[in-house]
Design a protein around this motif. Structure first.
Motif, mmCIF file in Angstrom:
data_model
loop_
_atom_site.group_PDB
_atom_site.id
_atom_site.type_symbol
_atom_site.label_atom_id
_atom_site.label_comp_id
_atom_site.label_asym_id
_atom_site.label_seq_id
_atom_site.Cartn_x
_atom_site.Cartn_y
_atom_site.Cartn_z
ATOM 1 N N SER A 169 62.152 66.321 53.294
ATOM 2 C CA SER A 169 61.255 66.640 52.185
ATOM 3 C C SER A 169 61.445 65.648 51.058
ATOM 4 C CB SER A 169 61.521 68.065 51.669
ATOM 5 O OG SER A 169 62.819 68.159 51.105
ATOM 6 N N ILE A 170 60.416 65.521 50.241
ATOM 7 C CA ILE A 170 60.514 64.772 48.990
ATOM 8 C C ILE A 170 60.360 65.765 47.849
ATOM 9 C CG2 ILE A 170 59.727 62.580 49.931
ATOM 10 C CD1 ILE A 170 56.973 63.158 48.782
ATOM 11 N N LYS A 171 61.085 65.496 46.743
ATOM 12 C CA LYS A 171 61.118 66.435 45.631
ATOM 13 C C LYS A 171 60.970 65.706 44.302
ATOM 14 C CE LYS A 171 64.194 69.699 48.003
ATOM 15 N NZ LYS A 171 65.359 70.600 47.867
ATOM 16 N N GLY A 172 60.441 66.422 43.330
ATOM 17 C CA GLY A 172 60.358 65.912 41.974
ATOM 18 C C GLY A 172 60.568 67.041 40.985
ATOM 19 N N SER A 173 61.032 66.703 39.786
ATOM 20 C CA SER A 173 61.271 67.745 38.786
ATOM 21 C C SER A 173 61.108 67.180 37.384
ATOM 22 C CB SER A 173 62.666 68.351 38.941
ATOM 23 O OG SER A 173 63.664 67.395 38.636
ATOM 24 N N PHE A 174 60.787 68.082 36.458
ATOM 25 C CA PHE A 174 60.745 67.768 35.028
ATOM 26 C C PHE A 174 61.281 68.985 34.289
ATOM 27 C CE2 PHE A 174 58.860 68.202 30.860
ATOM 28 C CZ PHE A 174 59.103 66.959 30.289
ATOM 29 N N SER A 175 62.159 68.740 33.334
ATOM 30 C CA SER A 175 62.690 69.856 32.544
ATOM 31 C C SER A 175 62.920 69.401 31.112
ATOM 32 C CB SER A 175 63.997 70.385 33.146
ATOM 33 O OG SER A 175 64.950 69.353 33.270
ATOM 34 N N ALA A 176 62.530 70.251 30.181
ATOM 35 C CA ALA A 176 62.826 70.060 28.761
ATOM 36 C C ALA A 176 63.900 71.066 28.365
ATOM 37 C CB ALA A 176 61.575 70.257 27.921
ATOM 38 N N MET A 177 64.889 70.597 27.598
ATOM 39 C CA MET A 177 66.024 71.451 27.228
ATOM 40 C C MET A 177 66.256 71.362 25.721
ATOM 41 S SD MET A 177 66.920 72.471 30.313
ATOM 42 C CE MET A 177 68.593 73.123 30.245
ATOM 43 N N GLU A 178 66.753 72.455 25.158
ATOM 44 C CA GLU A 178 67.135 72.500 23.745
ATOM 45 C C GLU A 178 68.531 73.084 23.650
ATOM 46 O OE1 GLU A 178 65.619 72.629 19.371
ATOM 47 O OE2 GLU A 178 64.545 72.029 21.184
#
Length: 821
Positions: A533-542
């Protein structure tokens, strides 16, 4: 309130999209309602539930992982008459089941521990299927049993040092337990023990961690693609789960090592007929006992104290067939001190006591219940405390006069009280929804010192107390509240595409300002084949909390602080892209690339220190930004005679502060271009196995002085020597100023080290007929590499000055004995 910007508007748009995507769940369902099979996965030998076990239907290409309570909910198509399911967990034999969803809605599963080490147990649905098919990325789980196979410093298995061997994680200085994940700092890691936060995870100034592996079931590291359920830190989540205890029989486990010993007792709770279990585990070092013959007696009445201890306990009780109550607790401290008493011939007596104590305490009370085979809920109350205290007291007695004393005390710390609720709902085969909320009360004590005097003369005592009050600042302790709510949906978009969409909303009051944030989360995977599989992610953190740390060594003087108008909260966003493949025979490979941007980072100003009394900490720091990017390779095998992994990281980590380094960007201290870790375990037979680790890392970036300015100008030390006839062999001592080169402009030598451990397993425990034992013999830094710990300036040949390297550990032997009965 912080003014909404483009990112805030994008977060609102993301929330609208999440609600839009989640709302038509019923419209997408088949005309006949899908069927859900649920239950708990447990250890057949002990009855302990297994969090992180994988339940997979290979014919459907669909699977789920058990949650922290060992619960699973596998939703199947309505047309499925019978479904083959494989249930697996590392260290256990895989269970194959045939489910008939129409007839069976609840199915508990028990797994047998692997008993043979030489024959290869076929584990088809091992970690591989979970990692390939899951939408999560940048996540790795390790069991305590795997940690105990690794070579360890002085023979002490260490959970944190095992995590340091994973790609994307730097270890900091020699032997330290700090975690520097994808360019972040040690304060940017959320470390949870049964759901409660730990603020300091180090013993012995960072050389050992607080985790006693005898009490730990597993640990999961998340360094990117964060699900919405996590928040409050920028770089990683280290989620540690304690063992429940044996429900079927009483058992005792212990270990004796070079520096510490541990004892664990577990079993069913008396009178509850397997409805409950307990586990109590204690560990203590005996450094003070070993050192006492060498340190005591040099001065009359001298006493030396140096030790640490850990105490873990967990009680589990099934109030009903569905309702479970769990109480977890941890208490640990480092204690260092010295005391002496001396008496002269004329009767004058002097007594000195001084020392420091620091440590953590926490407790979690959790209730969990599956309301149906589709809905699982938990509610928890947590308490966590970190404290540091140091005291010095000098008392003197003159014959015929009252005793006088001078006392100085410094304390700091943080205390949290919190509550949390979570719900997991599986409305259809295409959706797995989680939602929850948390509220935490933080009580900060950023450091306050007190002075007390008692002198022979009452007037002198009053004057001294008045002066002490003037020198002692008012207590800076203050209280803040932090809360968050989240929702996420693991969404199957066909047979190949799946995504996890989530939103994390948080807020905290700092000073007179309220900080609020909407943090979108997205991770997705696409199956090229069932094994790739191929995967991608985006996350914003505070992150609302700051850690004011003075050095790279884990010191108890580090201060946790809330944001203010002058020092705002930290923020970041991270994007990652990667691929995961199962290669067969237990082999897995993953390759990931990432980019992370961080705002609101703090650094001490040059020359600033926590030790300056009465100075506001905001005046000691600068606020800036940082960014990190790179790639990671992780090749791992989890089954068979030979197991282990190879990790490689190529990365860059940079900081920029307007008031530091003339505003020019500079490498972060723990920016390492190349980082390699090799972990190898081989079982020769049921009674003998070998563990090996080898690590390599590019040298740390350091800032060095390049010139010295003397009081009368810049002079060569040899010229100064000629000006001083009484000191022909060296320069005269004149006040100097140092001129430093670019920040992080120099590199220490590369770091590399080989560790070995040979484990011999045999029957009998402590000369008893029953039970089993393990004797471990090994060495840390086998080829005695002189790795750099720090650099210092020293006189060189010809009268100049050169930098020399200080090393810490040569080859160190390790010996440990573990038993169980």
């Amino acid at each position: 309130m912080r003014q909404p910007g483009l990112f805030h508007l994008a977060s609102v748009a993301w929330a609208t999209l999440c609600l839009f995507c989640a709302s038509p769940v019923r419209a997408q369902e088949a005309p006949s309602r899908p069927l859900t099979v649920s239950g708990f996965v447990s250890d057949a030998a002990s009855g302990e539930r297994l969090p992180g076990a994988h339940v997979y239907a290979p014919d459907l290409g669909h699977g789920v992982a058990t949650n922290t309570a060992g619960f699973y909910a596998l939703t199947l198509p309505a047309h499925a008459d019978t479904v083959q399911v494989r249930v697996s967990f590392v260290g256990y034999q895989t269970a194959s089941l045939i489910l008939m969803p129409v007839e069976t809605r609840w199915r508990d599963v028990t797994l047998m521990p692997e008993t043979s080490g030489i024959g290869e147990v076929e584990v088809v649905a091992e970690r591989g299927e979970d990692e390939v098919a899951s939408t999560r990325m940048s996540t790795t789980a390790i069991t305590a049993a795997e940690v105990e196979l690794l070579p360890a410093l002085l023979g002490e298995p260490d959970l944190i040092k095992a995590i340091q061997l994973l790609p994307g994680v730097q270890s900091g200085s020699e032997g330290q337990t700090g975690l520097y994940v994808r360019g972040g700092g040690p304060d940017q890691n959320l470390i949870l023990l049964d759901g409660a936060p730990l603020y300091n995870v180090s013993h012995v100034l960072g050389f050992l961690s607080v985790f006693n592996t005898s009490a730990i079931a597993r640990v999961e590291l998340t360094k990117g693609g964060f699900p919405a359920r996590y928040g409050g830190r920028l770089s990683s989540v280290v989620d540690v789960t304690m063992r429940e205890g044996n429900r079927h029989a009483y058992a005792t486990e212990g270990s004796v090592g070079v520096v510490a010993s541990a004892l664990t007792v577990e079993g069913p709770m008396p009178g509850l007929r397997r409805r409950g279990a307990f586990i109590v585990s204690a560990r203590r070092t005996y450094i003070d006992v070993l050192a006492k013959p060498f340190l005591s007696g040099r001065t009359s009445g001298q006493n030396f104290t140096s030790y640490f201890y850990d105490l873990n306990a967990r009680l589990t009780f099934d109030a009903t067939a569905r309702d479970r109550l769990t109480l977890s607790a941890y208490l640990g401290d480092d204690v260092y001190g010295t005391a002496y008493t001396s008496t002269s011939l004329d009767g004058f007596r002097e007594r000195f006591d001084g020392g420091a104590t620091w440590g953590n305490g926490l407790a979690t009370l959790r209730w969990s219940r599956p309301f149906s085979n589709r809905l699982f809920t938990t509610a928890a109350l947590t308490a966590s405390r970190y404290r540091f205290a140091t005291t010095t007291r000098l008392a003197q007695t003159v014959p015929g006069l009252p005793e006088t004393f001078q006392e100085a005390v410094y304390t700091s710390g943080i205390t949290d009280l919190g509550g949390r609720v979570d719900a997991e709902w599986t409305p259809s085969a295409a959706h797995a929804v989680r939602a929850g909320a948390n509220l935490t009360r933080h009580r900060f004590n950023p450091g306050v010192g007190t002075l007390r005097y008692s002198l022979a003369d009452s007037a002198a005592t009053a004057a001294a107390d008045t002066l002490a009050r003037l020198l002692t600042p008012e207590s800076f302790a203050y209280t803040t509240w932090e809360g968050f709510a989240y929702a996420e949906d693991d969404w199957q978009l066909g047979n190949r595409l799946a995504a996890n969409l989530g939103l994390h909303a948080s807020a905290m009051r700092g000073g007179t300002q309220t900080y609020a944030s909407l943090q979108p989360r997205l991770s997705a995977r696409f199956l090229l084949t069932p094994d790739w599989s191929i995967k991608g992610s985006f996350s914003a953190m505070e992150q609302y909390l700051h850690l004011l740390a003075n050095t790279g060594v884990s010191l108890p003087t580090d201060l946790w602080l809330a944001p203010t108008e002058r020092v705002p909260s930290q923020r970041s966003w991270q994007a990652a892209l990667g691929t995961t493949a199962r290669l067969g025979r237990g082999w897995m490979v993953s390759v990931e690339g990432f980019y992370k941007d961080m705002q609101g980072l703090i650094e001490y100003r040059p020359g600033a220190s926590f030790a300056v009394p009465g100075q506001d900490w905001q005046d000691k720091v600068e606020v800036g930004r940082g960014w990190a990017y790179g790639g990671e390779l992780f090749l791992r095998r989890t089954t068979g005679r030979t197991t282990g992994w190879l990790g490689y990281t190529l990365s860059w980590s940079t900081r920029r502060f307007d008031a530091l380094n003339e505003g020019v960007a500079f490498p972060y201290r723990y920016d390492r271009r190349h980082d390699v870790s090799l972990v190898f375990n081989h079982r020769f037979s049921d009674t003998l196995d070998l563990g090996l680790t080898w690590v390599y890392g590019t040298g740390q970036a350091v800032t060095l002085a390049t010139a010295r300015f003397y009081e009368n100008g810049l002079l060569d030390p040899r010229q100064l020597a000629r000006l001083d006839p009484s000191n022909p062999s060296g320069p005269i001592e004149l006040p100097t100023l140092l001129h430093y080169g670019p920040r992080g402009g120099f590199r220490m030598n590369a770091y590399h080290r080989l560790d070995l451990a040979l484990n011999w397993h045999f029957g009998g425990a402590l000369f008893l007929k029953g039970g089993e034992s393990t004797l471990s013999v090994g060495a840390y830094n086998v080829y005695s590499r002189r790795n750099p710990f720090f650099l210092f300036a020293a006189p060189g040949e010809g009268g100049g000055r050169v930098y020399k390297q200080a090393s810490l550990f040569p080859i160190l032997p390790a010996l440990a004995y573990r038993f169980r009965f």
